[in-house]
Design a protein around this motif. Structure first.
Motif, PDB file in Angstrom:
ATOM      1  N   SER A 121       0.837  -1.214   0.000  1.00 28.38           N
ATOM      2  CA  SER A 121       0.000   0.000   0.000  1.00 28.38           C
ATOM      3  C   SER A 121       0.869   1.259   0.000  1.00 28.38           C
ATOM      4  O   SER A 121       0.545   2.247  -0.659  1.00 28.38           O
ATOM      5  CB  SER A 121      -0.981   0.000   1.177  1.00 28.38           C
ATOM      6  OG  SER A 121      -0.309   0.179   2.399  1.00 28.38           O
ATOM      7  N   LYS A 122       1.991   1.217   0.701  1.00 25.19           N
ATOM      8  CA  LYS A 122       2.895   2.381   0.736  1.00 25.19           C
ATOM      9  C   LYS A 122       3.561   2.596  -0.635  1.00 25.19           C
ATOM     10  O   LYS A 122       3.727   3.723  -1.088  1.00 25.19           O
ATOM     11  CB  LYS A 122       3.981   2.194   1.804  1.00 25.19           C
ATOM     12  CG  LYS A 122       3.452   2.043   3.228  1.00 25.19           C
ATOM     13  CD  LYS A 122       2.806   3.306   3.736  1.00 25.19           C
ATOM     14  CE  LYS A 122       2.348   3.220   5.181  1.00 25.19           C
ATOM     15  NZ  LYS A 122       1.052   2.594   5.361  1.00 25.19           N
ATOM     16  N   ILE A 123       3.938   1.500  -1.278  1.00 25.79           N
ATOM     17  CA  ILE A 123       4.534   1.591  -2.618  1.00 25.79           C
ATOM     18  C   ILE A 123       3.551   2.277  -3.570  1.00 25.79           C
ATOM     19  O   ILE A 123       3.922   3.152  -4.355  1.00 25.79           O
ATOM     20  CB  ILE A 123       4.900   0.178  -3.149  1.00 25.79           C
ATOM     21  CG1 ILE A 123       6.135  -0.360  -2.407  1.00 25.79           C
ATOM     22  CG2 ILE A 123       5.150   0.201  -4.657  1.00 25.79           C
ATOM     23  CD1 ILE A 123       6.392  -1.854  -2.640  1.00 25.79           C
ATOM     24  N   GLN A 124       2.276   1.883  -3.486  1.00 29.30           N
ATOM     25  CA  GLN A 124       1.260   2.440  -4.381  1.00 29.30           C
ATOM     26  C   GLN A 124       1.096   3.947  -4.177  1.00 29.30           C
ATOM     27  O   GLN A 124       0.965   4.701  -5.145  1.00 29.30           O
ATOM     28  CB  GLN A 124      -0.091   1.733  -4.178  1.00 29.30           C
ATOM     29  CG  GLN A 124      -1.120   2.049  -5.262  1.00 29.30           C
ATOM     30  CD  GLN A 124      -0.592   1.831  -6.679  1.00 29.30           C
ATOM     31  OE1 GLN A 124      -0.107   0.757  -7.013  1.00 29.30           O
ATOM     32  NE2 GLN A 124      -0.636   2.868  -7.514  1.00 29.30           N
ATOM     33  N   PRO A 176      -1.932  12.682   6.189  1.00 27.47           N
ATOM     34  CA  PRO A 176      -1.551  11.347   6.665  1.00 27.47           C
ATOM     35  C   PRO A 176      -0.867  10.491   5.599  1.00 27.47           C
ATOM     36  O   PRO A 176      -0.231   9.505   5.925  1.00 27.47           O
ATOM     37  CB  PRO A 176      -2.886  10.726   7.088  1.00 27.47           C
ATOM     38  CG  PRO A 176      -3.915  11.471   6.296  1.00 27.47           C
ATOM     39  CD  PRO A 176      -3.392  12.863   6.144  1.00 27.47           C
ATOM     40  N   GLU A 177      -1.006  10.881   4.329  1.00 26.58           N
ATOM     41  CA  GLU A 177      -0.382  10.087   3.267  1.00 26.58           C
ATOM     42  C   GLU A 177       0.663  10.899   2.507  1.00 26.58           C
ATOM     43  O   GLU A 177       0.864  10.714   1.313  1.00 26.58           O
ATOM     44  CB  GLU A 177      -1.459   9.548   2.307  1.00 26.58           C
ATOM     45  CG  GLU A 177      -2.354   8.506   2.967  1.00 26.58           C
ATOM     46  CD  GLU A 177      -3.132   7.667   1.969  1.00 26.58           C
ATOM     47  OE1 GLU A 177      -3.271   8.097   0.808  1.00 26.58           O
ATOM     48  OE2 GLU A 177      -3.598   6.583   2.360  1.00 26.58           O
ATOM     49  N   SER A 178       1.338  11.782   3.198  1.00 30.16           N
ATOM     50  CA  SER A 178       2.415  12.528   2.534  1.00 30.16           C
ATOM     51  C   SER A 178       3.499  11.557   2.081  1.00 30.16           C
ATOM     52  O   SER A 178       3.646  10.464   2.634  1.00 30.16           O
ATOM     53  CB  SER A 178       3.020  13.558   3.497  1.00 30.16           C
ATOM     54  OG  SER A 178       3.693  12.907   4.565  1.00 30.16           O
ATOM     55  N   GLY A 179       4.247  11.975   1.070  1.00 31.87           N
ATOM     56  CA  GLY A 179       5.338  11.124   0.596  1.00 31.87           C
ATOM     57  C   GLY A 179       6.357  10.863   1.695  1.00 31.87           C
ATOM     58  O   GLY A 179       6.871   9.753   1.837  1.00 31.87           O
ATOM     59  N   CYS A 180       6.640  11.891   2.492  1.00 30.05           N
ATOM     60  CA  CYS A 180       7.643  11.759   3.568  1.00 30.05           C
ATOM     61  C   CYS A 180       7.220  10.720   4.603  1.00 30.05           C
ATOM     62  O   CYS A 180       8.016   9.882   5.014  1.00 30.05           O
ATOM     63  CB  CYS A 180       7.861  13.107   4.252  1.00 30.05           C
ATOM     64  SG  CYS A 180       8.772  14.294   3.239  1.00 30.05           S
TER      65      CYS A 180
END
Length: 215
Positions: free
Chosen positions: A60-63, A102-106
């Motif tokens: 999910s993080k990769i996506q 909450p879903e920033s790239g960092c």
């Protein structure tokens, strides 16, 4: 979790991706970082459902990161360094821990970064292990030194149980799909230092910008 996707795993692809990860001035290319992680996810999945709690989260993080790369701001995400600068400059990171972005790239990369440390420590233990060393012990030690501190008790408990179900060292070496044990050890000897370097560069960057404990 068997399937054609998982059977294709080969340790060489992880090595290749991490070899391409660093620019001449030691910036981390996000595209190759993601490719390296895709290989690591295949590795985890090829060992059965034991690592599901890590691999599902990694997928999910990769996506999320792929979506950033493919967005109109994609060029700002070419390297981890450019991503950090862009997101901080544009206040897209929850630095003050207010529950925004909450879903920033960092933040997303930080979760993969922490898991990468666990895999680095585990793969290094595999590389230096003897034939009758227990993979469950190696994995648990690596986990306790890295990811465990970021997981709630329930997850740590589940992880501990999962590690007991790990196959033996020969199965791990077979899954690497690069030939006899000495060949596996040789490729790990090239791959682990590269993973370590990418990890350390990211760690220092995040430390410098106070991003290591993003919620």
């Amino acid at each position: 979790m068997a399937g054609s996707e998982n059977q294709k795993f080969c340790l060489q692809e992880v090595l290749d991706s991490f070899q391409l990860c660093l620019s001449p001035n030691k910036e981390v290319y996000l595209e190759h970082y993601i490719a390296g992680w895709r290989g690591l996810v295949k590795f985890l999945n090829s060992l059965g459902s034991v690592f599901g709690f890590i691999s599902k989260d990694a997928v999910s993080k990769i996506q999320i990161l792929v979506n950033f790369l493919n967005s109109e701001n994609g060029s700002q995400y070419a390297t981890v360094q450019s991503m950090v600068k862009f997101e901080l400059d544009n206040k897209l990171v929850d630095v003050d821990k207010k529950g925004i972005c909450p879903e920033s790239g960092c933040r997303t990369l930080l979760r993969l970064h922490r898991a990468l440390r666990w895999l680095e420590l585990f793969l290094e233990r595999l590389r230096t292990s003897k034939e009758d060393d227990k993979t469950s012990v190696m994995c648990r030690e690596a986990y306790n030194e890295s990811l465990a501190q970021h997981h709630p008790w329930v997850v740590r408990k589940a992880a501990g149980m999962a590690f007991f179900a790990l196959p033996g060292r020969p199965t791990f070496f077979e899954v690497m799909n690069v030939g006899p044990p000495e060949q596996v050890v040789a490729i790990l000897g090239k791959a682990v230092p590269l993973i370590s370097e990418v990890y350390l560069i990211t760690e220092e960057l995040y430390l410098k910008h106070n991003l290591l404990d993003l919620p």
